[in-house]
Motif scaffolding. Structure first.
Motif, PDB file in Angstrom:
ATOM      1  N   LEU B 155       1.030  -1.135  -0.039  1.00 52.34           N
ATOM      2  CA  LEU B 155       0.003   0.001   0.028  1.00 52.34           C
ATOM      3  C   LEU B 155       0.766   1.356   0.122  1.00 52.34           C
ATOM      4  O   LEU B 155       1.753   1.362   0.721  1.00 52.34           O
ATOM      5  CB  LEU B 155      -0.768   0.029   1.132  1.00 52.34           C
ATOM      6  CG  LEU B 155      -1.910   1.170   1.338  1.00 52.34           C
ATOM      7  CD1 LEU B 155      -2.972   0.900   0.231  1.00 52.34           C
ATOM      8  CD2 LEU B 155      -2.458   1.374   2.629  1.00 52.34           C
ATOM      9  N   ARG B 156       0.634   2.117  -0.882  1.00 55.21           N
ATOM     10  CA  ARG B 156       1.477   3.231  -0.993  1.00 55.21           C
ATOM     11  C   ARG B 156       0.482   4.690  -0.759  1.00 55.21           C
ATOM     12  O   ARG B 156      -0.197   4.721  -1.959  1.00 55.21           O
ATOM     13  CB  ARG B 156       2.230   3.251  -2.283  1.00 55.21           C
ATOM     14  CG  ARG B 156       3.482   4.246  -2.205  1.00 55.21           C
ATOM     15  CD  ARG B 156       4.656   3.814  -3.060  1.00 55.21           C
ATOM     16  NE  ARG B 156       4.326   3.509  -4.684  1.00 55.21           N
ATOM     17  CZ  ARG B 156       4.589   4.411  -5.164  1.00 55.21           C
ATOM     18  NH1 ARG B 156       5.074   5.600  -4.875  1.00 55.21           N
ATOM     19  NH2 ARG B 156       4.428   4.307  -6.623  1.00 55.21           N
ATOM     20  N   PRO B 157       0.612   5.356   0.059  1.00 59.83           N
ATOM     21  CA  PRO B 157      -0.242   6.714   0.299  1.00 59.83           C
ATOM     22  C   PRO B 157       0.264   7.698  -0.687  1.00 59.83           C
ATOM     23  O   PRO B 157       1.688   7.769  -0.602  1.00 59.83           O
ATOM     24  CB  PRO B 157      -0.122   6.821   1.656  1.00 59.83           C
ATOM     25  CG  PRO B 157       0.500   5.951   2.429  1.00 59.83           C
ATOM     26  CD  PRO B 157       1.369   5.124   1.523  1.00 59.83           C
ATOM     27  N   VAL B 163      -0.720  11.406  -8.171  1.00 57.54           N
ATOM     28  CA  VAL B 163      -1.050  10.303  -8.652  1.00 57.54           C
ATOM     29  C   VAL B 163      -0.401   9.925  -9.993  1.00 57.54           C
ATOM     30  O   VAL B 163       0.111   9.003 -10.388  1.00 57.54           O
ATOM     31  CB  VAL B 163      -2.609   9.868  -8.634  1.00 57.54           C
ATOM     32  CG1 VAL B 163      -2.974   8.546  -9.606  1.00 57.54           C
ATOM     33  CG2 VAL B 163      -3.153   9.522  -7.499  1.00 57.54           C
ATOM     34  N   PRO B 164      -0.652  10.947 -11.184  1.00 61.08           N
ATOM     35  CA  PRO B 164      -0.054  10.654 -12.585  1.00 61.08           C
ATOM     36  C   PRO B 164       1.504  10.299 -12.312  1.00 61.08           C
ATOM     37  O   PRO B 164       1.794   9.477 -13.083  1.00 61.08           O
ATOM     38  CB  PRO B 164      -0.312  12.110 -13.221  1.00 61.08           C
ATOM     39  CG  PRO B 164      -1.461  12.482 -12.353  1.00 61.08           C
ATOM     40  CD  PRO B 164      -1.333  12.203 -11.068  1.00 61.08           C
ATOM     41  N   ARG B 170       3.665  -1.469 -11.620  1.00 59.49           N
ATOM     42  CA  ARG B 170       3.484  -2.262 -10.516  1.00 59.49           C
ATOM     43  C   ARG B 170       1.969  -1.950 -10.037  1.00 59.49           C
ATOM     44  O   ARG B 170       1.468  -2.888  -8.960  1.00 59.49           O
ATOM     45  CB  ARG B 170       4.385  -2.077  -9.589  1.00 59.49           C
ATOM     46  CG  ARG B 170       5.801  -2.617  -9.713  1.00 59.49           C
ATOM     47  CD  ARG B 170       6.513  -2.447  -8.391  1.00 59.49           C
ATOM     48  NE  ARG B 170       5.890  -3.215  -7.306  1.00 59.49           N
ATOM     49  CZ  ARG B 170       6.295  -2.678  -5.702  1.00 59.49           C
ATOM     50  NH1 ARG B 170       7.221  -1.985  -5.761  1.00 59.49           N
ATOM     51  NH2 ARG B 170       5.894  -3.154  -4.809  1.00 59.49           N
ATOM     52  N   THR B 171       1.319  -0.870 -10.397  1.00 59.86           N
ATOM     53  CA  THR B 171      -0.003  -0.452  -9.863  1.00 59.86           C
ATOM     54  C   THR B 171      -0.943  -1.394 -10.334  1.00 59.86           C
ATOM     55  O   THR B 171      -1.368  -1.313 -11.305  1.00 59.86           O
ATOM     56  CB  THR B 171       0.009   0.913 -10.093  1.00 59.86           C
ATOM     57  OG1 THR B 171       0.851   1.821  -9.655  1.00 59.86           O
ATOM     58  CG2 THR B 171      -1.342   1.603  -9.045  1.00 59.86           C
ATOM     59  N   ALA B 172      -1.818  -1.931  -9.272  1.00 61.54           N
ATOM     60  CA  ALA B 172      -2.884  -2.764  -9.689  1.00 61.54           C
ATOM     61  C   ALA B 172      -4.107  -1.767  -9.594  1.00 61.54           C
ATOM     62  O   ALA B 172      -5.023  -2.045 -10.256  1.00 61.54           O
ATOM     63  CB  ALA B 172      -3.437  -4.045  -8.611  1.00 61.54           C
ATOM     64  N   ALA B 173      -4.284  -1.050  -8.527  1.00 61.51           N
ATOM     65  CA  ALA B 173      -5.732  -0.259  -8.269  1.00 61.51           C
ATOM     66  C   ALA B 173      -5.206   1.090  -7.573  1.00 61.51           C
ATOM     67  O   ALA B 173      -4.261   1.138  -6.826  1.00 61.51           O
ATOM     68  CB  ALA B 173      -6.536  -0.883  -7.654  1.00 61.51           C
ATOM     69  N   VAL B 174      -5.819   2.086  -7.764  1.00 61.10           N
ATOM     70  CA  VAL B 174      -5.917   3.259  -6.943  1.00 61.10           C
ATOM     71  C   VAL B 174      -7.033   3.891  -6.333  1.00 61.10           C
ATOM     72  O   VAL B 174      -7.998   3.814  -7.151  1.00 61.10           O
ATOM     73  CB  VAL B 174      -5.261   4.500  -8.016  1.00 61.10           C
ATOM     74  CG1 VAL B 174      -4.962   5.855  -7.277  1.00 61.10           C
ATOM     75  CG2 VAL B 174      -3.952   4.102  -8.875  1.00 61.10           C
ATOM     76  N   LEU B 175      -7.175   4.011  -5.195  1.00 57.41           N
ATOM     77  CA  LEU B 175      -8.204   4.425  -4.466  1.00 57.41           C
ATOM     78  C   LEU B 175      -8.249   6.220  -4.132  1.00 57.41           C
ATOM     79  O   LEU B 175      -7.197   6.245  -3.332  1.00 57.41           O
ATOM     80  CB  LEU B 175      -8.461   3.779  -3.143  1.00 57.41           C
ATOM     81  CG  LEU B 175      -9.506   4.249  -2.304  1.00 57.41           C
ATOM     82  CD1 LEU B 175     -10.942   3.962  -2.561  1.00 57.41           C
ATOM     83  CD2 LEU B 175      -9.404   3.574  -0.766  1.00 57.41           C
ATOM     84  N   LEU B 176      -9.262   6.726  -4.705  1.00 59.56           N
ATOM     85  CA  LEU B 176      -9.209   8.202  -4.453  1.00 59.56           C
ATOM     86  C   LEU B 176     -10.636   8.666  -4.045  1.00 59.56           C
ATOM     87  O   LEU B 176     -11.565   8.076  -4.387  1.00 59.56           O
ATOM     88  CB  LEU B 176      -9.062   9.037  -5.910  1.00 59.56           C
ATOM     89  CG  LEU B 176      -7.626   8.601  -6.141  1.00 59.56           C
ATOM     90  CD1 LEU B 176      -7.324   9.014  -7.680  1.00 59.56           C
ATOM     91  CD2 LEU B 176      -6.674   9.317  -5.472  1.00 59.56           C
ATOM     92  N   ASN B 177     -10.564   9.781  -3.278  1.00 53.94           N
ATOM     93  CA  ASN B 177     -11.691  10.480  -2.948  1.00 53.94           C
ATOM     94  C   ASN B 177     -12.082  11.541  -3.908  1.00 53.94           C
ATOM     95  O   ASN B 177     -11.024  12.267  -4.218  1.00 53.94           O
ATOM     96  CB  ASN B 177     -11.734  11.104  -1.606  1.00 53.94           C
ATOM     97  CG  ASN B 177     -12.160  10.151  -0.250  1.00 53.94           C
ATOM     98  OD1 ASN B 177     -12.986  10.462   0.193  1.00 53.94           O
ATOM     99  ND2 ASN B 177     -11.138   9.127  -0.025  1.00 53.94           N
ATOM    100  N   LEU B 192      -7.377  12.341 -13.574  1.00 48.72           N
ATOM    101  CA  LEU B 192      -6.883  11.332 -12.728  1.00 48.72           C
ATOM    102  C   LEU B 192      -6.996   9.938 -13.153  1.00 48.72           C
ATOM    103  O   LEU B 192      -6.359   8.853 -13.299  1.00 48.72           O
ATOM    104  CB  LEU B 192      -7.297  11.502 -11.413  1.00 48.72           C
ATOM    105  CG  LEU B 192      -6.487  12.751 -10.602  1.00 48.72           C
ATOM    106  CD1 LEU B 192      -7.140  12.860  -9.285  1.00 48.72           C
ATOM    107  CD2 LEU B 192      -5.015  12.616 -10.297  1.00 48.72           C
ATOM    108  N   THR B 193      -8.294   9.630 -13.525  1.00 50.22           N
ATOM    109  CA  THR B 193      -8.764   8.249 -14.152  1.00 50.22           C
ATOM    110  C   THR B 193      -8.103   7.884 -15.428  1.00 50.22           C
ATOM    111  O   THR B 193      -7.357   6.834 -15.616  1.00 50.22           O
ATOM    112  CB  THR B 193     -10.376   8.214 -14.380  1.00 50.22           C
ATOM    113  OG1 THR B 193     -11.208   8.663 -13.211  1.00 50.22           O
ATOM    114  CG2 THR B 193     -10.775   7.013 -14.759  1.00 50.22           C
TER     115      THR B 193
END
Lengths: 405, 405
Positions: B155-157, B163-164, B170-177, B192-193
């Motif tokens: 997990l990387r904050p 984010v870009p 290596r990134t599988a998923a990105v969780l953003l508010n 961002l998407t």
């Protein structure tokens, strides 16, 4: 011989007159239907509508956000948990209410694997196996499969009676149903828990079909973790929140796979790092569902002063009497009971195998006797001792006999 | 110069008179309080109490178990999801309602890692990293930590703006508010998407603080998965169920970590083996919480005929006007806005940094202006365009000025 001579209806009258729980039926909204589906959705307690209306109109509508503190919303999951505790033989501080049964099975099983120091995936020598009741309600098996997959364990289905022979040094956790949802068979929680412990594994019991119908004795029998729903014998309403029990001496090491902010030691500190709260509330996840939670709290008030032992006595008397009336009314060979005759192996329902069960149940419902049908050939009748009487039982069996006659 | 000469209260009157959504406030139970905490718990829609009462007394109390079919209980999670869909720019069939936001974050993130072919633990070369918004509401970070741990990811904050540059092979998923709960900053979902997709990763958006306040455009911007709560701008009531969006072309491969029986292709077949249902209902888990679900359904009726673009226009006008009134009424230097001035970066709340914010908020509440306090020094004011007017805004700023004067 004199007993045989008494008609079922005369006997029902005698049994109803002697029923020490008879007055409780006034605590429920009932009608002229014989409702034998309380093992699926309990009847509405009379105190619930007014309470829900107050929660909606006053607590939400007027106090709004202040209710999290002033109306005790924030602490409801533990408070309602403590209301359930005596019904399942648990001291306070070990049960938290929230989420569905399935979600709680997930928390409990992953938590149990971690408590057992288990989990595979290169751990080397750790316990890497989860046993699951092969006759269980399916969701438990599906969720157990996911818990096994995510913790690197293998999932092994076993019949509950075979657990003592199957549990071993590889076993991290065993998930069992206390009462089988289909047959109504009651499993031997004390001896199975002992066998699981003897192998160094943890027990997770699903109490959906036993809590509120018979004594469970979680503390007495040293159960490790347990889950259950609240909409069957606890009458919490459709889809009311489930609960999680974590034995107090395990709580400090309980490591939830769903560490939501509600389970944080300082939830309003909004810290980026997670520190679990002590006690039962470590089992919380997100914001509690207040309308349903407080409907459940109101529903649990009917248990005030009711002993679970007297509930069990009446439950057995009801199922005994139903089986007796079925023998008297239903033509030989038309149904076969899947529910054990021995009291020690019987929950609070009777399952009858019957040809064409689906359409038979439809006809029963049309005639005011509500049970349910379980694929492919089972008629299921649940007996809630708080509001089902012996006259109801006699009528249900009589209508069944007429339907099959 | 003429605009400066108009007093805030005269301007409020003009703005209220021109407000195309003004009539909607009659759809809510309001009083003489200025309620600026709808970003935490929305006000009660007038249609909810009667509906809930009918669900309790008639559907549960009288129809009982029959309501699963006859009252549409069983299909409510998808039906209510389709009610939310247009508010977040989703075609029908992609949103399912149930469980808490935290539980849905877990489903979405583990699901996203699997969709990305990711997960560590000896996979070799797979995507093994989850990025999470470092400024997020804490529960998202805690749950992301659990999802990472259980899928063998790291997990990387990261700050959303970074984010870009951070997302990679290596990134599988990105969780953003979508909107930061604390500052009210609106993040750039489309760009961002795109950046996440350019790196071959999946996006998971948390819409808690944007849905119902501004256009989201899930389908238009190709978002992969999203979650959100329903008790803020959607006014579903305390702890009302959250929702999960899985884009239609991903549904067939969506592999939930919580495969409860409600998500089975044939839930009443009670098969021991799991086979997921097609479509949005693959995101279901256990028995849906009916009282809260149907309260939410009634609450969503206020949106009939309301365009989310007009809601956004009013929202920006409200926060602009609040900032203007704060400048006019609050002594220089007593507060500092944390909410971006640029419309493109602003949600529907204003966060003011203020010394002694906790006790300032207490005094505001005593004087009938309800916002909330966020540790350590933030006054938060949420503006729900459906029931907050410009006169409310002027009064709130005036009382704040008097409190700090």
């Amino acid at each position: 011989m004199s007993e045989v001579a008494v008609s079922p209806s005369a006997k029902a009258e005698k049994l109803d007159a002697a029923d020490e729980l008879a007055a409780l039926c006034s605590e429920f909204v009932l009608d002229d239907v014989v409702y034998l589906d309380g093992n699926s959705l309990g009847a509405l307690p009379v105190g619930v509508p007014g309470r829900v209306d107050d929660v909606v109109r006053h607590q939400w509508g007027e106090l709004r956000i202040r209710s999290w503190e002033e109306s005790g919303w924030w602490t409801a999951p533990e408070r309602v948990g403590d209301r359930i505790a005596p019904l399942v033989g648990a001291a306070p501080g070990q049960i938290v209410v929230g989420d569905s049964t399935s979600v709680n099975v997930f928390k409990a099983l992953v938590g149990a694997v971690r408590l057992a120091g288990g989990g595979g995936g290169g751990g080397g020598g750790g316990r890497d196996e989860i046993l699951v009741d092969a006759t269980t309600f399916p969701t438990d098996g599906y969720i157990a499969g996911s818990a096994a997959r995510l913790t690197g364990c293998e999932l092994r289905p076993v019949a509950p009676a075979e657990v003592p022979g199957a549990v071993g040094p590889r076993t991290a956790a065993v998930l069992l149903n206390h009462v089988d949802y289909r047959t109504g068979r009651l499993h031997d929680l004390p001896s199975l828990t002992s066998a699981i412990h003897a192998a160094g594994a943890l027990s997770v019991w699903d109490l959906c079909h036993s809590a509120g119908a018979l004594p469970v004795g979680l503390d007495e029998h040293g159960v490790d973790l347990a889950v259950g729903c609240t909409y069957k014998y606890l009458n919490g309403g459709p889809g009311s929140p489930a609960y999680l029990y974590v034995r107090s001496d395990l709580q400090e090491r309980f490591d939830s796979p769903l560490p939501g902010w509600n389970s944080h030691a300082d939830p309003f500190g909004m810290s980026p790092s997670y520190a679990p709260a002590p006690g039962a509330l470590r089992g919380r996840v997100g914001t509690p569902d207040i309308l349903s939670m407080l409907a459940l709290e109101a529903a649990l008030e009917v248990w005030e002063g009711v002993s679970i032992d007297s509930v069990r006595r009446k439950s057995l008397a009801l199922t005994d009497f139903f089986l007796e009336c079925v023998s008297a009314y239903v033509p030989e060979g038309r149904v076969e009971s899947l529910t054990p005759a021995a009291h020690a192996e019987r929950g609070s329902q009777v399952a009858l195998r019957c040809a064409d069960a689906g359409s038979v149940m439809k006809r029963l419902i049309e005639r005011g006797v509500v049970g349910d049908f379980r694929h492919p050939d089972v008629l299921r009748f649940g007996f809630t001792p708080l509001y089902v009487g012996f006259g109801d039982v006699e009528r249900a069996a009589r209508v069944l006999g007429e339907t099959l006659g």
